[in-house]
Design a protein around this motif. Structure first.
Motif, PDB file in Angstrom:
ATOM      1  N   THR A 286     -17.949  38.777 -18.803  1.00 52.34           N
ATOM      2  CA  THR A 286     -16.759  39.606 -18.548  1.00 52.34           C
ATOM      3  C   THR A 286     -15.492  38.844 -18.877  1.00 52.34           C
ATOM      4  OG1 THR A 286     -17.854  40.894 -16.825  1.00 52.34           O
ATOM      5  CG2 THR A 286     -15.457  40.788 -16.747  1.00 52.34           C
ATOM      6  N   LEU A 287     -15.386  37.605 -18.392  1.00 51.21           N
ATOM      7  CA  LEU A 287     -14.180  36.810 -18.648  1.00 51.21           C
ATOM      8  C   LEU A 287     -14.020  36.520 -20.136  1.00 51.21           C
ATOM      9  CD1 LEU A 287     -14.267  34.295 -15.648  1.00 51.21           C
ATOM     10  CD2 LEU A 287     -13.134  36.518 -15.812  1.00 51.21           C
ATOM     11  N   MET A 288     -15.112  36.262 -20.830  1.00 59.20           N
ATOM     12  CA  MET A 288     -15.033  35.996 -22.266  1.00 59.20           C
ATOM     13  C   MET A 288     -14.547  37.233 -23.019  1.00 59.20           C
ATOM     14  SD  MET A 288     -17.992  34.534 -24.832  1.00 59.20           S
ATOM     15  CE  MET A 288     -17.945  32.933 -24.015  1.00 59.20           C
ATOM     16  N   ARG A 289     -15.113  38.393 -22.661  1.00 60.48           N
ATOM     17  CA  ARG A 289     -14.698  39.632 -23.345  1.00 60.48           C
ATOM     18  C   ARG A 289     -13.223  39.936 -23.113  1.00 60.48           C
ATOM     19  NH1 ARG A 289     -19.972  41.565 -21.785  1.00 60.48           N
ATOM     20  NH2 ARG A 289     -19.083  42.370 -19.847  1.00 60.48           N
ATOM     21  N   GLU A 290     -12.727  39.584 -21.935  1.00 60.55           N
ATOM     22  CA  GLU A 290     -11.335  39.879 -21.584  1.00 60.55           C
ATOM     23  C   GLU A 290     -10.382  38.761 -21.987  1.00 60.55           C
ATOM     24  OE1 GLU A 290     -10.192  42.741 -20.358  1.00 60.55           O
ATOM     25  OE2 GLU A 290     -12.236  43.557 -20.437  1.00 60.55           O
ATOM     26  N   GLY A 291     -10.892  37.708 -22.594  1.00 57.01           N
ATOM     27  CA  GLY A 291     -10.042  36.622 -23.050  1.00 57.01           C
ATOM     28  C   GLY A 291      -9.457  35.781 -21.935  1.00 57.01           C
ATOM     29  N   VAL A 292     -10.175  35.673 -20.819  1.00 54.83           N
ATOM     30  CA  VAL A 292      -9.705  34.887 -19.675  1.00 54.83           C
ATOM     31  C   VAL A 292     -10.339  33.507 -19.751  1.00 54.83           C
ATOM     32  CG1 VAL A 292      -9.570  34.736 -17.163  1.00 54.83           C
ATOM     33  CG2 VAL A 292      -9.497  36.978 -18.284  1.00 54.83           C
ATOM     34  N   ALA A 293      -9.520  32.485 -20.033  1.00 51.39           N
ATOM     35  CA  ALA A 293     -10.002  31.112 -20.151  1.00 51.39           C
ATOM     36  C   ALA A 293      -9.619  30.329 -18.904  1.00 51.39           C
ATOM     37  CB  ALA A 293      -9.427  30.457 -21.395  1.00 51.39           C
ATOM     38  N   VAL A 294     -10.612  29.949 -18.097  1.00 57.75           N
ATOM     39  CA  VAL A 294     -10.366  29.237 -16.849  1.00 57.75           C
ATOM     40  C   VAL A 294     -11.413  28.131 -16.684  1.00 57.75           C
ATOM     41  CG1 VAL A 294      -9.296  31.163 -15.608  1.00 57.75           C
ATOM     42  CG2 VAL A 294     -11.794  30.922 -15.608  1.00 57.75           C
ATOM     43  N   PRO A 295     -11.096  27.096 -15.899  1.00 56.95           N
ATOM     44  CA  PRO A 295     -12.150  26.140 -15.537  1.00 56.95           C
ATOM     45  C   PRO A 295     -13.253  26.884 -14.780  1.00 56.95           C
ATOM     46  CG  PRO A 295      -9.979  25.332 -14.896  1.00 56.95           C
ATOM     47  CD  PRO A 295      -9.803  26.759 -15.285  1.00 56.95           C
ATOM     48  N   PHE A 296     -14.502  26.694 -15.172  1.00 56.09           N
ATOM     49  CA  PHE A 296     -15.586  27.564 -14.697  1.00 56.09           C
ATOM     50  C   PHE A 296     -16.813  26.722 -14.364  1.00 56.09           C
ATOM     51  CE2 PHE A 296     -19.141  30.497 -15.192  1.00 56.09           C
ATOM     52  CZ  PHE A 296     -18.660  31.689 -14.679  1.00 56.09           C
ATOM     53  N   ARG A 297     -17.370  26.951 -13.171  1.00 57.21           N
ATOM     54  CA  ARG A 297     -18.564  26.237 -12.754  1.00 57.21           C
ATOM     55  C   ARG A 297     -19.552  27.217 -12.100  1.00 57.21           C
ATOM     56  NH1 ARG A 297     -16.402  23.141 -15.540  1.00 57.21           N
ATOM     57  NH2 ARG A 297     -15.944  20.922 -15.218  1.00 57.21           N
ATOM     58  N   GLN A 298     -20.798  26.767 -11.979  1.00 62.06           N
ATOM     59  CA  GLN A 298     -21.875  27.621 -11.482  1.00 62.06           C
ATOM     60  C   GLN A 298     -22.659  26.920 -10.384  1.00 62.06           C
ATOM     61  OE1 GLN A 298     -24.773  28.459 -14.534  1.00 62.06           O
ATOM     62  NE2 GLN A 298     -25.678  30.165 -13.413  1.00 62.06           N
ATOM     63  N   ILE A 299     -22.952  27.661  -9.323  1.00 62.13           N
ATOM     64  CA  ILE A 299     -23.867  27.205  -8.280  1.00 62.13           C
ATOM     65  C   ILE A 299     -24.994  28.225  -8.208  1.00 62.13           C
ATOM     66  CG2 ILE A 299     -24.188  26.828  -5.805  1.00 62.13           C
ATOM     67  CD1 ILE A 299     -21.284  25.838  -5.720  1.00 62.13           C
ATOM     68  N   GLY A 300     -26.202  27.783  -8.472  1.00 65.26           N
ATOM     69  CA  GLY A 300     -27.341  28.692  -8.456  1.00 65.26           C
ATOM     70  C   GLY A 300     -28.631  27.906  -8.480  1.00 65.26           C
ATOM     71  N   LEU A 301     -29.725  28.615  -8.507  1.00 61.30           N
ATOM     72  CA  LEU A 301     -31.046  27.986  -8.515  1.00 61.30           C
ATOM     73  C   LEU A 301     -31.414  27.570  -9.939  1.00 61.30           C
ATOM     74  CD1 LEU A 301     -32.818  30.558  -6.172  1.00 61.30           C
ATOM     75  CD2 LEU A 301     -31.853  28.327  -5.540  1.00 61.30           C
ATOM     76  N   PRO A 302     -32.151  26.485 -10.092  1.00 60.40           N
ATOM     77  CA  PRO A 302     -32.489  26.019 -11.440  1.00 60.40           C
ATOM     78  C   PRO A 302     -33.468  26.957 -12.146  1.00 60.40           C
ATOM     79  CG  PRO A 302     -33.700  24.763  -9.802  1.00 60.40           C
ATOM     80  CD  PRO A 302     -32.726  25.621  -9.046  1.00 60.40           C
ATOM     81  N   ASP A 303     -33.501  26.852 -13.457  1.00 62.98           N
ATOM     82  CA  ASP A 303     -34.453  27.601 -14.275  1.00 62.98           C
ATOM     83  C   ASP A 303     -35.799  26.882 -14.207  1.00 62.98           C
ATOM     84  OD1 ASP A 303     -35.688  29.231 -16.145  1.00 62.98           O
ATOM     85  OD2 ASP A 303     -34.837  28.155 -17.861  1.00 62.98           O
ATOM     86  N   ALA A 304     -36.469  27.068 -13.065  1.00 60.66           N
ATOM     87  CA  ALA A 304     -37.700  26.323 -12.793  1.00 60.66           C
ATOM     88  C   ALA A 304     -38.492  27.055 -11.719  1.00 60.66           C
ATOM     89  CB  ALA A 304     -37.371  24.908 -12.311  1.00 60.66           C
ATOM     90  N   PHE A 305     -39.767  26.709 -11.595  1.00 63.24           N
ATOM     91  CA  PHE A 305     -40.555  27.173 -10.457  1.00 63.24           C
ATOM     92  C   PHE A 305     -40.211  26.286  -9.268  1.00 63.24           C
ATOM     93  CE2 PHE A 305     -43.131  28.547 -14.141  1.00 63.24           C
ATOM     94  CZ  PHE A 305     -43.192  29.903 -13.841  1.00 63.24           C
ATOM     95  N   LEU A 306     -39.751  26.907  -8.183  1.00 67.06           N
ATOM     96  CA  LEU A 306     -39.192  26.155  -7.068  1.00 67.06           C
ATOM     97  C   LEU A 306     -40.282  25.622  -6.146  1.00 67.06           C
ATOM     98  CD1 LEU A 306     -36.224  28.558  -6.240  1.00 67.06           C
ATOM     99  CD2 LEU A 306     -36.319  26.689  -7.912  1.00 67.06           C
ATOM    100  N   ASP A 307     -39.923  24.609  -5.375  1.00 66.86           N
ATOM    101  CA  ASP A 307     -40.859  24.014  -4.432  1.00 66.86           C
ATOM    102  C   ASP A 307     -41.057  24.903  -3.214  1.00 66.86           C
ATOM    103  OD1 ASP A 307     -41.047  21.809  -6.068  1.00 66.86           O
ATOM    104  OD2 ASP A 307     -39.508  20.677  -5.000  1.00 66.86           O
ATOM    105  N   ALA A 308     -42.119  24.649  -2.477  1.00 59.15           N
ATOM    106  CA  ALA A 308     -42.355  25.281  -1.187  1.00 59.15           C
ATOM    107  C   ALA A 308     -41.871  24.348  -0.088  1.00 59.15           C
ATOM    108  CB  ALA A 308     -43.840  25.575  -1.001  1.00 59.15           C
ATOM    109  N   GLY A 309     -41.529  24.933   1.085  1.00 59.90           N
ATOM    110  CA  GLY A 309     -41.083  24.109   2.195  1.00 59.90           C
ATOM    111  C   GLY A 309     -40.163  24.859   3.121  1.00 59.90           C
TER     112      GLY A 309
END
Length: 333
Positions: A286-309
């Motif tokens: 969305t930001l790219m399409r609208e031409g909004v350039a900002v410092p940008f970071r991501q918090i999320g789960l890795p592209d991996a099979f997660l551990d149990a626990g």
């Protein structure tokens, strides 16, 4: 429960299967989905409840007790569940279908796609154990459900934050014409949004608090975490704004663009989902399409099979606990 030291603090461990993410002493409401659906059914005789052997574990047993004649227990047969829901919707019913998110989005995907979404039917698919809300490992962790459901035409996709969000979501999605996929927090669900005068509106993002240094755009339990982080970082004189995005599709691009365009802020998207294909990529596009350039970071789960626990351990390990999230944001500033 047993105690374990994490980050220098004593923290309660949960069992691997526990679906509640309430902290010790946090205000909760019991089974908000079950009670909200039962209240809705009193006004809507077309509402029916359906599940695949998981009524007790999706809080649908409350509806079943109140309206046994409108409750359909389909057994451990998720594909049959979706096909039957489509049939009932064709006959004028509004089925609320519950199971675990992994069983709906992986096992019954084609049935949702072909029998429900293609015909744009009024089936509301409400799924427990979304993202990393169970420690049972890849068989039960629905880390990619939003990506799968976002890709399905006609499907509205919702990721509620707390009990209040769920309670208000239920009548809203019943009033919406067409299929809905909603994540579900079950059992004793935290209540956090009441402090912010919040009201759920389908398709609308809500700015819960403002801040001059960081804008956190979040959905689901990560909105709860973002609010915790914002309060914690006040001690370091870091102003954190929190934009809650309960509807992943259709995305409230207008509000997201407006808030991201405010100069001088780091934009962080936080989600209880794999870094592939979820809220972050939707916001970034969305930001790219609208031409909004900002410092940008991501918090999320890795592209991996997660551990149990235990969940506190896993949330720390994968960076979605409040402590890890706060540390990441401070490191990026």
């Amino acid at each position: 429960m047993s105690n374990a030291a994490t980050s220098g603090k004593t923290r309660l461990k949960t069992s691997a299967m526990i679906a509640s993410i309430a902290g010790e002493g946090q205000a909760t409401r019991a089974a908000p989905f079950g009670h909200a659906l039962t209240a809705l059914a009193a006004e809507r005789p077309d509402v029916v409840g359906m599940t695949a052997d998981l009524g007790k574990y999706t809080d649908l047993h409350i509806f079943a007790k109140a309206y046994p004649e409108r409750y359909y227990q389909m057994g451990m047969a998720e594909q049959l569940l979706m096909g039957a829901a489509a049939g009932l919707a064709h006959e004028g019913a509004v089925p609320f279908v519950t199971t675990y998110a992994v069983f709906a989005t992986r096992r019954a995907y084609d049935f949702m796609h072909q029998t429900i979404a293609e015909d744009n039917l009024d089936v509301k698919i409400v799924c427990a154990l979304p993202g990393l809300t169970t420690g049972y490992g890849p068989s039960h962790q629905a880390a990619e459900d939003l990506a799968l459901m976002r890709a399905m035409p006609n499907m509205t996709v919702i990721d509620p934050c707390d009990a209040l969000d769920i309670e208000q979501m239920v009548p809203a999605i019943a009033a919406h014409k067409g299929p809905v996929y909603a994540r579900l927090l079950r059992g004793n669900v935290p209540v956090v949004l009441d402090e912010y005068g919040y009201k759920f509106e389908l398709g609308k993002a809500k700015l819960l608090r403002d801040g001059a240094d960081v804008l956190v755009i979040a959905s689901g339990i990560m909105t709860m975490r973002a609010l915790e982080v914002a309060k914690a970082l006040e001690a370091d004189r870091i102003g954190v704004a929190v934009l809650h995005v309960p509807t992943i599709k259709p995305l409230d691009t207008e509000t997201i663009v407006r808030e991201a365009r405010r100069s001088g802020r780091l934009v962080v998207v936080a989600e209880n989902h794999t870094v592939i294909g979820g809220l972050t990529e939707a916001v970034a596009a969305t930001l790219m399409r609208e031409g909004v350039a900002v410092p940008f970071r991501q918090i999320g789960l890795p592209d991996a099979f997660l551990d149990a626990g235990a969940l506190p351990t896993l949330h720390d390990r994968y960076g979605i606990s409040a402590e890890r999230m706060a540390g990441s944001i401070k490191g990026w500033l």
